[in-house]
Write an enzyme that holds these catalytic residues in place. Sequence first.
Site, mmCIF file in Angstrom:
data_model
loop_
_atom_site.group_PDB
_atom_site.id
_atom_site.type_symbol
_atom_site.label_atom_id
_atom_site.label_comp_id
_atom_site.label_asym_id
_atom_site.label_seq_id
_atom_site.Cartn_x
_atom_site.Cartn_y
_atom_site.Cartn_z
ATOM 1 N N SER A 101 0.866 -1.177 0.000
ATOM 2 C CA SER A 101 0.000 0.000 0.000
ATOM 3 C C SER A 101 0.899 1.223 0.000
ATOM 4 C CB SER A 101 -0.875 0.011 1.255
ATOM 5 O OG SER A 101 -0.052 0.267 2.381
ATOM 6 N N LYS A 102 0.266 2.367 -0.062
ATOM 7 C CA LYS A 102 1.064 3.598 -0.059
ATOM 8 C C LYS A 102 1.937 3.665 1.185
ATOM 9 C CE LYS A 102 -1.792 6.333 -3.012
ATOM 10 N NZ LYS A 102 -2.984 7.109 -3.097
#
Length: 480
Positions: A248-249
């Site tokens: 994920s980010k």
Amino acid sequence: MRFAPSPTGDLHVGNIRTALFNWAYARHGGGTFVFRLEDTDRSRSTDEACAAAADTLRWLGLDWDEGPEVGGEYAPYRQSERAAIYAGVAAQLQETAAAYPCFCTPEEVEARRIVAGRATPGYDNHCRSLLPEQVAAYGAAGRRAALRMRMPAGETRFRDLIRGEVVFDNVTIPDFVVVRADGHPLYTLAVAVDDVLMQITHVLRGEDLLSSTPRQMAVYAALGVHPGDYPQFGHLPFVMGHDNQKLSKRNGEVSIAWYRREGFLPEAIVNYLALLGWSMPDEREMFTLAEMAATFDVDRVNRNPARFDVKKLEAINGDKIRALPPADFAYRLVEFLQGAGLVATPPTAAEAELVRAAAPLVQERCSRLTQAASMLGFLFLDDAHFYLDPQARAKVLSAEDAPAVLRAAGAALVTVEDWQAAGIEAALRSALVVELGLKPRFAFGPLRVAVTGSAVSPPLFESLALLGREATLARLRAAL
Ligand code: GLU
Ligand code: ZN
């Protein structure tokens, strides 16, 4: 097959791995690859993201047979343009009582949950069996209804292309909203309707959508689709980040657009993403899209999560850069030199020639196009813009004997007759190594920094040859 991203931002590693596997599956089997934009969430979808998604797929070489820009038999391929279709289906679902109006607000659902002491949030099927007069009363009170699917009793069972037999007890799936009270259709309805209407036979997608599958199947059933005609689903295992959490980010995932800006080749990105959960029958790690398509089989998709490793991607990128035909490498370099303001758009004839001549000096030495462009920057900078890297300057040029070395180098270079790498090297070796008795590192270090601005440069003598005598001598004088 289809790739159906929600255009709420740039496409990321996980999206593109999904697109790639669907594309390869379609190409391998002679199928059709459909690109569909799932922008039912109007508040988060943008036109820019739609255009960027198409641009990214094109750049990667993942061409689509049906979809935005190319059209197709089942157009339009953007869900926001298909509202009338979903409205028709919603009416049909309500008519057959496969779905029912629900007047509850989220606050009411939550309040009932607290009163009932249930731990899990979610709908309690409150409006499932409202009497016609109750429906009329809500309507008379000015309340608008959402539409909820009536989840059938029993279980949903299917053979996942990757995970094998999957079973859901339908009790675990509350009746879900397909059309909001404001008339807005939701993803679960749109995705199911489109997969049916667009004749999608196979779907590979992320494991995060597994729980959506029994819901979609409930919609197919309500639409009268024969179970043998449901699309076959394969849910791809997650891609994990370096911390073993879903990528994920937060743990380092960045968009494909970022990799593009940072000088990664599309060939390297698709090659590396293919390895996230799939492998060639011969376990080879370097291959082209065409080679992947020729051998792709869902049987070789791994059921375990894959780990995203940017170092490995970068290593593959370096290999792909070295494998490019020199002219192709030079061509791709131009874009980055332009991005850095080093070369005009379009390049002048002299610039184009210089890029062509200089590219071989860095092709073996970089793992990203951005590095190659920055290593060649000194060739394209005029006196007003050329500068010395402060660290290299402090470390190399402030050495006690640096001025003497630079002076001797300058004197030797004036005498070079044929300004080519071999002649330059001979003159410098004789003046600095033989006559001054310097070790090569001390002999050429100051010269490299003075002329290229940096302690890391392409091969020195070739660099001087390309830079030209005048500019070389001018930089030596400036450094002195
Ligand atoms: N639009 C969905 C998403 O981007 C994917 C839907 C699907 O592949 O079924 O999450
Ligand atoms: Zn309700």
